[in-house]
Design a protein around this motif. Structure first.
Motif, mmCIF file in Angstrom:
data_model
loop_
_atom_site.group_PDB
_atom_site.id
_atom_site.type_symbol
_atom_site.label_atom_id
_atom_site.label_comp_id
_atom_site.label_asym_id
_atom_site.label_seq_id
_atom_site.Cartn_x
_atom_site.Cartn_y
_atom_site.Cartn_z
ATOM 1 N N GLN A 36 0.653 -1.203 -0.146
ATOM 2 C CA GLN A 36 0.006 -0.024 -0.159
ATOM 3 C C GLN A 36 0.908 1.281 -0.009
ATOM 4 O OE1 GLN A 36 -3.399 0.306 2.673
ATOM 5 N NE2 GLN A 36 -3.821 -1.999 2.358
ATOM 6 N N LEU A 37 1.867 1.371 -0.816
ATOM 7 C CA LEU A 37 2.608 2.505 -1.035
ATOM 8 C C LEU A 37 2.463 3.210 -2.437
ATOM 9 C CD1 LEU A 37 6.311 1.229 0.070
ATOM 10 C CD2 LEU A 37 4.451 2.464 1.683
ATOM 11 N N HIS A 38 2.138 4.386 -2.274
ATOM 12 C CA HIS A 38 1.921 5.238 -3.578
ATOM 13 C C HIS A 38 3.139 5.686 -3.846
ATOM 14 C CE1 HIS A 38 0.722 8.267 -6.080
ATOM 15 N NE2 HIS A 38 -0.516 7.908 -6.401
ATOM 16 N N PRO A 39 3.670 5.380 -5.316
ATOM 17 C CA PRO A 39 4.945 5.886 -5.840
ATOM 18 C C PRO A 39 5.315 7.281 -5.621
ATOM 19 C CG PRO A 39 3.283 5.354 -7.853
ATOM 20 C CD PRO A 39 2.543 5.025 -6.452
ATOM 21 N N LEU A 40 4.144 8.021 -5.351
ATOM 22 C CA LEU A 40 4.632 9.485 -5.293
ATOM 23 C C LEU A 40 4.369 9.945 -3.778
ATOM 24 C CD1 LEU A 40 2.794 10.803 -8.475
ATOM 25 C CD2 LEU A 40 5.248 10.357 -8.169
ATOM 26 N N GLN A 41 4.498 9.047 -2.702
ATOM 27 C CA GLN A 41 4.728 9.549 -1.513
ATOM 28 C C GLN A 41 5.812 10.212 -1.001
ATOM 29 O OE1 GLN A 41 2.527 5.363 0.188
ATOM 30 N NE2 GLN A 41 3.707 6.790 1.894
#
Lengths: 451, 503, 124
Positions: free
Chosen positions: B97-102
């Protein structure tokens, strides 16, 4: 840990059968000077130690389960039905290879055929392939198809195309010496159709995204009409969730429709694996890149599925193939196939509607804050751009919001110098009204402190 | 096949998933978006209850052979066992659940993992720098070609436009080179099945940018002359590209970087055991020597040594070929490869290569009496190629043998590749198969070979009968492609695929 | 008079024009033809250069122009039904017609006897 099953006596017996005294005799072809056993790798781990180590790494991240995210920009947080993950974990789907032997692969092939059909029905295009790497490479492959089909070594990209996609297209085309021209956007955030009309006649294709990178819905029908007065192919890059309510590219005259099916049941996973979809007009069927599944019959007249039109592909056509792609993203297309089966005709419409309603609510409450203004006036889907009139630098604002567990959206200054004070905010069905209100309240507070 | 398509199971009004109620004030879509942009009718997706969906996909899943159910000796594809713990790891929410733009401070664990994976790959392969962005092996080949082109452009030699590829090479090699605008020139193999060094020498002109070579090659043979090949290339100012599809045979034993390789692509879904997924997702990291590192795609993962933190460098050293993926490649696949390498360590990886070589040689020995084995002057590495030429004299083709194996409970080997072997059966047992499995497979394969001689009629053009379908009509499928389902006609949308273009 | 190439195309001149196709031997080697990509009407072809593609399920082959010239007609029937080339390669399965650019090129082609001799040579 090791996953090799032999005992030492197995190995001895096998060596004896081969007729050698030791394993070294099997390695004689590697010149001694090239044997290199110096590996400064960490020691291996037991399964338990590995799990612990990986959990530590995972804990050093702050996943979206702990945060309230308004990030989109090509990767979207959507709700994923439990049944999707459950089916994806079946080894029959996950531990098989590309279905080159159809009799032993009807499961994968059936799902691919169903997936292709769903993509066609969503996009209104007659032909779809079995996937490409992601939405960005799908755009690049569309441009290459167009160059070969139309012959002009020049393509046009809308400036409002996702900049990650635009950069990927540019990388792919560099080797072919292709000139790339950009079509600016208007104050509404839409493609400048006057400029489009001037350029379209000089290029092999025009790539337009809708909803575009700013979330703004393009007038795809008008764009299609302009492009169709020329020889250029119309490539539509679309977020397929939006097709629950928006007119499909096929109805807008698109020759190629591309996008990413991450949104359909695939986890965000830090940017991949996702899967690019690629659908074309009938006349381009034999120019399509990648694998295609077709229906046929066996000798007893029973229905079955095979990979077809294989002469386009690298393993047969080699340097003359339509693309070099081999392994694609089959399991991700399976996720979207299962996801779309669960949603169905009503569910996809409801999903898109929820996204529109929540995004519009968020835009309204954010715009009500002093110092926050929507930047573009065009209609939007589930993303929109706001500009912040405040002394606080946006990275500091992002840091403040993060302390409250909120990811406020993407700062656009790093992509567009004219949008230095802008945030791209995304709101999907995964956000609740309470979360949106909390975001607005936090933003209001920060801006108030920094007037 | 008895299972209906999902569209045929559809019943109006059914739903398999319910979204939360809309909790914000709603306005008509026409007023928010404008009727002009709206869809006239909903997309005709199938309508089913959750149980219908589960049963349908579970049923069709059972129509597949897979590594967990069958021996799958596909040459060049490395269908080894996929450790289950890696699936558990990839599903941790801290990864999935990691967004690539975090912001980078929220993804330090992931960045560290990617950074360390690059370094582990450098250590294993002897290359100096890696990019993890390519989403599969062929994508890695394309990136390799981009790097070569950028390097020569920088060096003021844009005229280097030829890529040499041996006739035993994977089809992706020539197509990757051509896709990036290179001219492809073939090289015939020598009598031993390896690169003909003399012929290579003759082919090396100032226009040659690179040689693309698979090592061990697709015959399963180590290119013994690899150091002289590298010398020839470098003396000519050309680059040496290695297709690392067969790295499984070398891990822990030898490093491509020591062999004079300048660019190497690897396949996480082969060497490092991430599941193939029925044709992806894969991951194809590319390693290069120091002089080529500035050309690697962006973004690069970096470590701020002073702070001990990790970040993305979007610019690179300035000569980067650019971005090749929307984000950073298939992170969800890469982390399984990382876990696999960490679980095994140096000793475990070496055992992988040793047992891969042992299994291939053992199996080759067991079947050597029953089949011709061209290019068989010594031991093989991790795979070998049989020829069914002898069986073909009785009318039994490699494809017939493949289909016979399916009926006897084995996934067939790769057939008709490499192209330089007639009636090729390319067999890669991998290191994770037991001796018992290899014994059984060899016995069955030899029985088929004997049947081919004594009763060929039982094999020729015969079709599997234990499978859900028998031999499929691929000719009709290619002549009149049916690529989508159409409920109305009970068949597909036939005219759609043969319609005329607007111009 | 019909002429042949070593790459198994045939050409039948008729005044300034000629009809082009592939030989019975070629279709037999290709087996089930599934798709044919013909040159566009009006396109120029030159002797010995690839001008069309014939595909079976798992292979694709270039077809080389036996003569130089301009394509004046293509056979739409084989585009619709490629199996026609398998059934009648040297009749109804013709590929295209050209306006001959240089009749002298015909002299370099094989006559029927030589072509069949060549085939027998190949078989040995």
């Amino acid at each position: 840990m090791h996953y090799t099953p032999h005992t030492d006596s197995d190995r001895e017996e096998m060596l004896r059968r081969i007729g050698v005294r030791g394993i070294e005799e099997l390695l004689v072809d590697i010149p001694a000077s090239l044997r290199n056993t110096e590996f400064s790798l960490p020691e291996g781990m037991s399964e338990h130690e590995l799990l612990k180590h990986m959990t530590v790494l995972a804990s050093a991240n702050r996943p979206l389960s702990e945060l309230t995210s308004f990030l989109g920009a090509g990767a979207y947080e959507h709700l994923i039905p439990a049944a999707v993950e459950y089916l994806l974990a079946r080894p029959e789907f996950s531990t098989c290879y590309t279905p080159y032997q159809p009799e032993a692969s009807q499961g994968t092939l059936t799902a691919l055929f169903e997936y292709q059909t769903m993509i066609c029905r969503l996009t209104g295009m007659p032909v779809a392939n079995a996937s490409l790497y992601d939405g960005a490479s799908a755009c690049a492959e569309a441009a290459i198809l167009a160059l070969r089909a139309q012959g002009k070594n020049r393509v046009a990209l809308a400036r409002s195309l996702n900049p990650f996609y635009a950069r990927t297209v540019a990388t792919y085309l560099k080797g072919l010496g292709t000139e790339i021209v950009e079509i600016p956007y208007t104050e509404g955030g839409q493609v400048d159709t006057g400029c489009l009309a001037d350029i379209a006649g000089t290029v092999s294709c025009v790539i337009v995204q809708s909803p575009n990178f700013f979330g703004v819905i393009e007038d795809m029908k008008a764009i299609g009409e302009i492009i169709h007065d020329t020889d250029a192919l119309f490539v539509a890059s679309v977020n397929p969730v939006s097709l629950g309510v928006l007119a499909p590219p096929g109805e807008c005259g698109a020759d190629i429709a591309v996008g990413d099916v991450q949104v359909f049941g695939n986890t965000l996973s830090f940017g991949g694996p996702y899967a690019g979809f690629f659908a074309v007009a009938a006349a381009l069927m034999r120019k399509i890149p990648g694998r295609v599944c077709g229906m046929t019959q066996d000798r007893e007249g029973r229905r079955g599925f095979v990979l077809t039109l294989q002469t386009r592909e690298q393993h047969i056509r080699r340097e003359k193939a339509t693309s070099n792609i081999c392994t694609n993203e089959a399991l991700c297309t399976l996720a979207s196939c299962v996801y779309l089966s669960l949603l169905g005709r009503q569910g996809i419409e409801e999903l898109a509607r929820l996204n529109v309603q929540k995004a519009h609510y968020a835009c309204e409450v954010l715009s009500a804050i002093d110092g926050v203004t929507p930047y573009f006036s065009g209609p939007f889907f589930n993303e929109f751009v706001i500009t912040l009139d405040s002394a606080i630098p946006l990275d500091a604002l992002e840091e403040r919001m993060l302390k409250q567990g909120i990811l406020p959206g993407l700062r656009l200054g790093r992509f567009f110098s004219d949008l230095e004070r802008c945030l791209l905010v995304c709101v999907t069905e995964a956000r609740t009204r309470e979360e949106i209100d909390r975001f607005a309240a936090a933003l209001k507070q920060i801006l108030k402190e920094n007037l | 096949m008895s299972e209906p398509l999902i569209f045929e199971l559809s019943r109006e009004g059914k739903r398999g998933y319910t979204f939360p109620e809309c909790d914000v004030p709603e306005s008509p879509l026409a007023s928010l978006i404008g009727t002009r942009h709206l869809r006239r009718e909903p997309a005709a997706l199938p309508e089913l209850a959750e149980i219908d969906v589960i049963r349908h996909f579970t049923r069709i899943s059972r129509l597949n052979f897979c590594v967990d159910t069958h021996f799958y000796p596909l040459g060049s594809c490395t269908m080894k066992y996929n450790p289950k713990v890696n699936e558990k790891i990839a599903a941790l929410v801290g990864f999935s659940q990691l967004h690539p733009l975090q912001p980078p401070q929220t993804v330090q664990g992931m960045l560290r993992l990617l950074f360390e994976l690059e370094h582990l790959l450098c250590e294993i392969t002897g290359m100096d720098a890696f990019t993890l962005q390519p989403a599969a092996g062929a994508h890695g080949e394309l990136v390799g070609m981009m790097i070569a082109r950028a390097y020569f452009a920088r060096a003021g030699e844009p005229g280097r436009n030829i890529v040499l590829i041996p006739d035993s090479g994977h089809g992706t090699n020539p197509s990757s080179a051509a896709l990036y605008g290179f001219e492809v020139q073939g090289l015939a193999s020598d009598a031993s099945g390896r690169v003909d060094v003399k012929q290579l020498g003759a082919a090396l002109t100032p226009r040659v940018a690179a040689l693309m070579l698979t090592n061990p090659n697709t015959l399963g043979l180590f290119e013994k002359d690899i150091s002289s090949i590298a010398g020839l290339l470098h003396d000519n100012g050309s680059l040496f590209y290695c297709d690392g599809a067969n790295l499984n045979a070398l891990v822990g034993l030898a490093k491509p970087g020591d062999m004079g390789i300048d660019i190497l692509h690897t396949n996480m879904h082969k060497t490092f055991s991430t599941p193939h997924g029925g044709g992806g997702p894969g991951a194809g990291p590319v390693g290069v020597k120091k002089k080529l590192a500035p050309f690697l795609p962006v973004p690069r993962v970096r470590r701020d040594d002073a702070r001990g933190t990790y970040f993305f460098d979007g610019v690179g050293a300035g000569d980067s070929v650019g971005r090749v993926h929307a984000f950073y490649g298939n992170a969800g696949v890469l982390l399984k490869a990382y876990a696999y390498i960490r679980a095994l360590g140096a000793e475990g990886l070496r055992q992988v290569a040793l047992d891969a070589v042992l299994n291939a040689n053992y199996l080759k020995e067991l079947v050597s009496a029953c089949f011709d084995i061209p290019y068989n002057s010594g031991p093989c590495m991790h795979e070998f190629v049989l020829s069914a030429a002898r069986q073909k004299e009785h009318g039994v083709s490699a494809l017939d043998i493949a289909k016979a194996l399916i009926d006897r409970g084995f996934h067939p080997p790769t057939v008709y590749f490499p192209l330089i072997v007639k009636e090729a059966l390319m067999i890669e047992p991998t290191e994770t198969e037991t001796k018992e499995t290899l014994d059984t497979f060899a016995r069955v394969l030899c029985e088929i070979a004997q049947a081919a001689e004594h009763s060929p009629g039982t094999l020729t053009n015969v079709t599997p009968h234990t499978t859900p379908v028998s031999r499929l009509d691929e000719v009709s499928a290619a002549r009149k492609p049916v690529l989508t389902w159409c409920a109305e006609s009970g068949r597909e949308e036939k005219d759609s695929a043969s319609g005329r273009q607007r111009r | 008079m019909k002429k042949y190439t070593k790459t198994h195309e045939w050409v039948e001149p008729d005044g300034t024009r000629a009809t082009v196709g592939i030989t019975d031997h070629a279709q037999g080697e290709l087996r089930d033809i599934v798709f044919i990509e013909l040159p566009k009407k009006g396109a120029g072809v030159s002797q010995g250069a690839a001008c069309a593609v014939v595909e079976s399920v798992k292979a694709a082959f270039d077809i080389y122009a036996p003569l130089s010239g301009k394509v004046i007609e293509i056979n739409p029937k084989i585009e619709e039904d490629p199996s026609l080339v398998n059934q009648d390669p040297e009749g109804a399965g013709w590929f295209f017609k050209i306006e001959i650019a240089d009749a002298a090129e015909l002299d370099g082609l094989l006559d029927e006897v030589t072509y069949y001799k060549l085939l027998r040579g190949e078989a040995q």
